[in-house]
Design an enzyme around this catalytic site. Structure first.
Site, PDB file in Angstrom:
ATOM      1  N   ASP A   9     -16.332 -58.986 -67.006  1.00 38.21           N
ATOM      2  CA  ASP A   9     -16.892 -57.505 -66.775  1.00 38.21           C
ATOM      3  C   ASP A   9     -15.770 -56.784 -66.205  1.00 38.21           C
ATOM      4  OD1 ASP A   9     -19.529 -58.779 -67.043  1.00 38.21           O
ATOM      5  OD2 ASP A   9     -20.223 -58.935 -65.057  1.00 38.21           O
ATOM      6  N   HIS A  10     -14.971 -57.515 -65.438  1.00 30.39           N
ATOM      7  CA  HIS A  10     -13.965 -56.538 -64.837  1.00 30.39           C
ATOM      8  C   HIS A  10     -12.767 -56.221 -65.736  1.00 30.39           C
ATOM      9  CE1 HIS A  10     -16.038 -56.693 -61.272  1.00 30.39           C
ATOM     10  NE2 HIS A  10     -15.633 -58.087 -60.931  1.00 30.39           N
ATOM     11  N   ASN A  38     -16.170 -64.930 -66.524  1.00 26.92           N
ATOM     12  CA  ASN A  38     -17.083 -63.632 -66.490  1.00 26.92           C
ATOM     13  C   ASN A  38     -15.826 -62.602 -66.779  1.00 26.92           C
ATOM     14  OD1 ASN A  38     -18.024 -61.078 -65.372  1.00 26.92           O
ATOM     15  ND2 ASN A  38     -19.603 -62.347 -64.470  1.00 26.92           N
ATOM     16  N   ARG A  64     -10.925 -45.382 -66.812  1.00 25.30           N
ATOM     17  CA  ARG A  64     -10.230 -44.447 -67.275  1.00 25.30           C
ATOM     18  C   ARG A  64     -10.960 -43.556 -68.410  1.00 25.30           C
ATOM     19  NH1 ARG A  64      -4.766 -42.700 -68.438  1.00 25.30           N
ATOM     20  NH2 ARG A  64      -4.275 -43.287 -66.274  1.00 25.30           N
ATOM     21  N   HIS A 117     -22.281 -59.242 -67.818  1.00 29.53           N
ATOM     22  CA  HIS A 117     -23.276 -58.885 -67.139  1.00 29.53           C
ATOM     23  C   HIS A 117     -23.589 -57.308 -67.609  1.00 29.53           C
ATOM     24  CE1 HIS A 117     -25.463 -57.880 -63.063  1.00 29.53           C
ATOM     25  NE2 HIS A 117     -26.220 -57.510 -64.103  1.00 29.53           N
ATOM     26  N   GLU A 159     -25.659 -61.936 -68.330  1.00 28.38           N
ATOM     27  CA  GLU A 159     -26.281 -61.852 -67.020  1.00 28.38           C
ATOM     28  C   GLU A 159     -27.055 -60.423 -67.224  1.00 28.38           C
ATOM     29  OE1 GLU A 159     -23.659 -61.497 -63.841  1.00 28.38           O
ATOM     30  OE2 GLU A 159     -22.768 -63.768 -64.194  1.00 28.38           O
ATOM     31  N   ARG A 171     -25.423 -54.165 -67.023  1.00 27.54           N
ATOM     32  CA  ARG A 171     -26.016 -53.363 -65.848  1.00 27.54           C
ATOM     33  C   ARG A 171     -26.830 -52.103 -66.616  1.00 27.54           C
ATOM     34  NH1 ARG A 171     -23.892 -55.487 -60.500  1.00 27.54           N
ATOM     35  NH2 ARG A 171     -25.270 -54.030 -59.862  1.00 27.54           N
ATOM     36  N   THR A 179     -21.102 -55.562 -56.271  1.00 24.61           N
ATOM     37  CA  THR A 179     -21.530 -56.921 -57.176  1.00 24.61           C
ATOM     38  C   THR A 179     -22.731 -57.372 -56.645  1.00 24.61           C
ATOM     39  OG1 THR A 179     -20.406 -58.889 -57.995  1.00 24.61           O
ATOM     40  CG2 THR A 179     -20.079 -58.113 -55.391  1.00 24.61           C
ATOM     41  N   ARG A 234     -22.187 -49.795 -65.577  1.00 24.91           N
ATOM     42  CA  ARG A 234     -20.859 -49.276 -65.098  1.00 24.91           C
ATOM     43  C   ARG A 234     -19.820 -50.460 -65.608  1.00 24.91           C
ATOM     44  NH1 ARG A 234     -21.751 -52.196 -59.182  1.00 24.91           N
ATOM     45  NH2 ARG A 234     -23.717 -51.184 -59.271  1.00 24.91           N
ATOM     46  N   HIS A 235     -19.731 -51.339 -66.234  1.00 29.23           N
ATOM     47  CA  HIS A 235     -18.759 -51.876 -66.858  1.00 29.23           C
ATOM     48  C   HIS A 235     -18.912 -52.257 -68.318  1.00 29.23           C
ATOM     49  CE1 HIS A 235     -20.964 -55.343 -65.230  1.00 29.23           C
ATOM     50  NE2 HIS A 235     -20.393 -55.176 -63.835  1.00 29.23           N
ATOM     51  N   HIS A 266     -19.929 -67.155 -57.955  1.00 24.88           N
ATOM     52  CA  HIS A 266     -19.880 -65.974 -57.261  1.00 24.88           C
ATOM     53  C   HIS A 266     -18.782 -66.153 -56.200  1.00 24.88           C
ATOM     54  CE1 HIS A 266     -20.770 -62.110 -55.461  1.00 24.88           C
ATOM     55  NE2 HIS A 266     -21.346 -61.722 -56.613  1.00 24.88           N
ATOM     56  N   GLY A 299     -15.175 -64.762 -62.283  1.00 25.91           N
ATOM     57  CA  GLY A 299     -14.684 -63.683 -62.899  1.00 25.91           C
ATOM     58  C   GLY A 299     -13.615 -62.903 -62.062  1.00 25.91           C
ATOM     59  N   HIS A 300     -13.948 -62.326 -60.901  1.00 28.14           N
ATOM     60  CA  HIS A 300     -12.954 -61.605 -60.315  1.00 28.14           C
ATOM     61  C   HIS A 300     -11.832 -62.247 -60.008  1.00 28.14           C
ATOM     62  CE1 HIS A 300     -11.863 -58.122 -57.779  1.00 28.14           C
ATOM     63  NE2 HIS A 300     -11.422 -58.853 -56.843  1.00 28.14           N
TER      64      HIS A 300
HETATM   65  N1  PXP Z   1     -22.224 -65.307 -61.413  1.00 27.75           N
HETATM   66  C1  PXP Z   1     -23.263 -64.420 -61.474  1.00 27.75           C
HETATM   67  C2  PXP Z   1     -24.767 -64.657 -61.414  1.00 27.75           C
HETATM   68  C3  PXP Z   1     -22.801 -62.991 -60.918  1.00 27.75           C
HETATM   69  O1  PXP Z   1     -23.536 -62.033 -60.838  1.00 27.75           O
HETATM   70  C4  PXP Z   1     -21.363 -62.856 -60.888  1.00 27.75           C
HETATM   71  C5  PXP Z   1     -20.712 -61.839 -60.715  1.00 27.75           C
HETATM   72  O2  PXP Z   1     -21.017 -60.859 -61.692  1.00 27.75           O
HETATM   73  C6  PXP Z   1     -20.389 -64.115 -61.201  1.00 27.75           C
HETATM   74  C7  PXP Z   1     -21.035 -65.544 -61.351  1.00 27.75           C
HETATM   75  C8  PXP Z   1     -19.018 -64.311 -60.951  1.00 27.75           C
HETATM   76  O3  PXP Z   1     -18.764 -63.654 -59.835  1.00 27.75           O
HETATM   77  P1  PXP Z   1     -17.280 -63.480 -59.349  1.00 27.75           P
HETATM   78  O4  PXP Z   1     -16.856 -62.244 -60.039  1.00 27.75           O
HETATM   79  O5  PXP Z   1     -17.252 -63.316 -57.907  1.00 27.75           O
HETATM   80  O6  PXP Z   1     -16.223 -64.571 -59.593  1.00 27.75           O
END
Ligand code: PXP
Length: 246
Positions: free
Chosen positions: A9-10, A7, A18, A50, A77, A52, A107, A56-57, A197, A219-220
């Protein structure tokens, strides 16, 4: 052996911190699409992003570019929203994971409530499936949610591992047991099972043994580790843990 979806997103979160007000600034970085290509090169079998409602990202442009540039598969997502559904139907990602979305959350906080939202979900699942996209529902490992997900015609569920990840000791063991039961029930109902997650380099191993688990979306923790060791190393390390369990 489950596989790894990364993932990204971050990566976009950092860019938006920025450049949110000046998206056309030629210095806008880091680029989530470049990150996706590195993640694929390092062993990811898919890229998760994702889009959203509050953007936001990830931005719409990121999603269109990902669709064009990545060579594995795109797991989009999204919340149940007509605005995002229009984009999904246009780009037709291989997978869509439907998630609950709340503007104030940091999140995705909990799983989808398939029971209360059965009717709108049925419509969205049907429209996505008709367009050729596989649909996954991000849910807690609750038997009634899993049964409803199966009745809605989703091909996959993604089990929400947040409660497992955020506890320790006996509570963590009991959350893991719930995930195991949930995965077994899902398989018995003909669903395919992903999970994600809150998973990181320390807590991911026990999750690997969930019955029938196909894919972990992480992701994170990967993007955080990438700040220190580089994205390629971070993805390789997680892929190795998932492949070997060690
Ligand atoms: N799966 C889903 C459905 C999510 O919403 C997220 C967070 O965007 C993740 C997985 C990944 O979670 P994490 O960033 O905590 O690894």
């Amino acid at each position: 052996m489950p596989s790894l979806g990364v993932n990204i997103d971050h990566v976009a979160t950092l860019r938006q911190a920025r450049y949110r007000e000046t998206p056309d600034n030629p210095n806008a970085e880091p680029d989530p699409v470049a990150a996706a290509l590195i993640a694929e090169h390092a062993g990811a079998i898919g890229i998760t992003a994702h889009l959203r409602e509050d953007r936001r990202h990830m931005q719409d442009r990121d999603i269109f570019l990902l669709r064009e540039k990545i060579s594995t598969k795109l797991n989009l997502e999204m919340g149940v929203s007509e605005d995002i559904l229009r984009i999904a139907l246009q780009i037709r990602p291989e997978d869509v994971c439907l998630v609950p979305e709340n503007r104030r959350e940091v999140t995705t906080e909990g799983g989808l409530d398939c029971i209360s939202h059965e009717q709108p979900l049925r419509v969205v699942v049907g429209r996505l499936r008709d367009s050729g996209t596989r649909v996954s529902l991000f849910i807690d490992a609750e038997p009634e949610q899993i049964r409803t997900a199966a009745a809605l015609g989703a091909e996959f569920i993604e089990l929400h591992t947040g409660a497992y990840a955020n506890t320790s000791g006996a509570d963590r063991e009991s959350e893991l047991e719930k995930l195991r039961h949930g995965a077994s029930l899902a398989i018995s109902l003909g669903l395919r099972v992903n999970a994600g997650h809150g998973l990181n380099y320390d807590n991911v191993r026990p999750v690997l043994s969930l019955p029938g688990l196909e894919e972990l979306n992480i992701g994170h923790s990967i993007i955080s580790r990438a700040v220190v060791v580089g994205l390629e190393n971070a993805v390789r390390e997680m892929s190795r843990i998932i492949a070997t369990g060690q």
